[in-house]
Motif scaffolding. Structure first.
Motif, PDB file in Angstrom:
ATOM      1  N   TYR A  86     101.679  21.716  98.995  1.00  0.00           N
ATOM      2  CA  TYR A  86     102.993  21.410  98.416  1.00  0.00           C
ATOM      3  C   TYR A  86     103.513  22.548  97.540  1.00  0.00           C
ATOM      4  CZ  TYR A  86     103.272  16.499  99.818  1.00  0.00           C
ATOM      5  OH  TYR A  86     103.385  15.334 100.541  1.00  0.00           O
ATOM      6  N   GLY A  87     102.652  23.489  97.203  1.00  0.00           N
ATOM      7  CA  GLY A  87     103.055  24.565  96.300  1.00  0.00           C
ATOM      8  C   GLY A  87     102.903  24.199  94.837  1.00  0.00           C
ATOM      9  N   GLY A  88     102.090  23.212  94.548  1.00  0.00           N
ATOM     10  CA  GLY A  88     101.861  22.806  93.163  1.00  0.00           C
ATOM     11  C   GLY A  88     100.492  23.237  92.691  1.00  0.00           C
ATOM     12  N   GLU A  89     100.044  22.641  91.615  1.00  0.00           N
ATOM     13  CA  GLU A  89      98.727  22.907  91.057  1.00  0.00           C
ATOM     14  C   GLU A  89      98.036  21.578  90.834  1.00  0.00           C
ATOM     15  OE1 GLU A  89      98.924  25.339  87.543  1.00  0.00           O
ATOM     16  OE2 GLU A  89     100.565  26.526  88.369  1.00  0.00           O
ATOM     17  N   VAL A  90      96.726  21.622  90.604  1.00  0.00           N
ATOM     18  CA  VAL A  90      95.982  20.386  90.370  1.00  0.00           C
ATOM     19  C   VAL A  90      94.887  20.620  89.342  1.00  0.00           C
ATOM     20  CG1 VAL A  90      94.293  20.738  92.237  1.00  0.00           C
ATOM     21  CG2 VAL A  90      94.876  18.401  91.502  1.00  0.00           C
ATOM     22  N   GLU A  91      94.637  19.604  88.543  1.00  0.00           N
ATOM     23  CA  GLU A  91      93.510  19.570  87.616  1.00  0.00           C
ATOM     24  C   GLU A  91      92.628  18.409  88.072  1.00  0.00           C
ATOM     25  OE1 GLU A  91      95.301  18.910  83.826  1.00  0.00           O
ATOM     26  OE2 GLU A  91      96.170  20.928  83.739  1.00  0.00           O
ATOM     27  N   PHE A  92      91.362  18.663  88.286  1.00  0.00           N
ATOM     28  CA  PHE A  92      90.419  17.656  88.777  1.00  0.00           C
ATOM     29  C   PHE A  92      89.323  17.497  87.741  1.00  0.00           C
ATOM     30  CE2 PHE A  92      86.839  16.032  91.158  1.00  0.00           C
ATOM     31  CZ  PHE A  92      87.408  15.180  92.097  1.00  0.00           C
ATOM     32  N   GLU A  93      89.118  16.285  87.247  1.00  0.00           N
ATOM     33  CA  GLU A  93      88.112  16.073  86.198  1.00  0.00           C
ATOM     34  C   GLU A  93      87.316  14.810  86.470  1.00  0.00           C
ATOM     35  OE1 GLU A  93      87.797  15.296  81.392  1.00  0.00           O
ATOM     36  OE2 GLU A  93      89.764  15.280  82.350  1.00  0.00           O
TER      37      GLU A  93
END
Length: 185
Positions: free
Chosen positions: A169-176
């Motif tokens: 999508y052209g976004g970013e992600v934070e995975f925790e």
């Protein structure tokens, strides 16, 4: 309770019966707090029952062991790009990212002979204007697996998929992985 104690120990002659109800099970802290507070220091035998025993064991039954699964709470935050609702093509909608990710996670399948589940349990976005794309969308997941092997595969797949969705999508992600309790293998 006395019937169960007699089955485990033989005839109960005398003693003190102590009823203990564990708080904060959902956040995996209650038992530790009770131990830290010394609640179980004078206990010789502990007999546990789950709040839904009819789903875990038939009425009148008992098990001689604890059978827990690995469990965790996972937070995934998709970071998009704010844009006006009239020009969504200039932004990245993190809600679309989150929905795609949820569908992707729900399509995964693991060993059908083992117990496992992963599900989105909460979703929220920033409280911006309702006629524009949000800056972020956060999804909380509850994961459970009968074995640690399946559990780690679930976590690895989720993180890989979250990164792929955000990149697509052209976004970013934070995975925790917010908290984790392993299966007793």
């Amino acid at each position: 309770l006395l019937c169960v104690a007699e089955r485990m120990l033989g005839k109960v002659q005398s003693g003190t019966l102590k009823l203990v109800f564990q708080p904060a099970e959902e956040i995996r802290s209650g038992a530790l707090w009770m131990i830290e507070d010394g609640v179980l220091e004078d206990v010789d035998v502990a007999i546990g029952a789950h709040i839904r025993p009819e789903q875990d064991m038939p009425a009148g039954g008992m098990c001689s062991s604890l059978n827990h699964v690995a469990s965790a709470t996972v937070r995934v935050r998709f970071i998009g790009k704010v844009a006006h609702g009239a020009r969504p093509h200039l932004g990245v909608n993190p809600i679309d990212e989150a929905m795609s990710f949820i569908a992707m996670v729900n399509s995964e399948h693991y060993d059908p002979n083992k117990s496992w589940t992963v599900k989105a349990t909460r979703m929220q976005t920033e409280q911006g204007a309702v006629n524009s794309l949000a800056a972020w969308c956060e999804v909380m997941f509850d994961l459970r697996a009968q074995t640690n092997d399946i559990f780690y595969k679930m976590l690895e797949n989720m993180e890989r998929q979250a990164k792929a969705v955000a990149a697509g999508y052209g976004g970013e992600v934070e995975f925790e992985n917010v908290d984790y309790c392993p299966a007793p293998e």
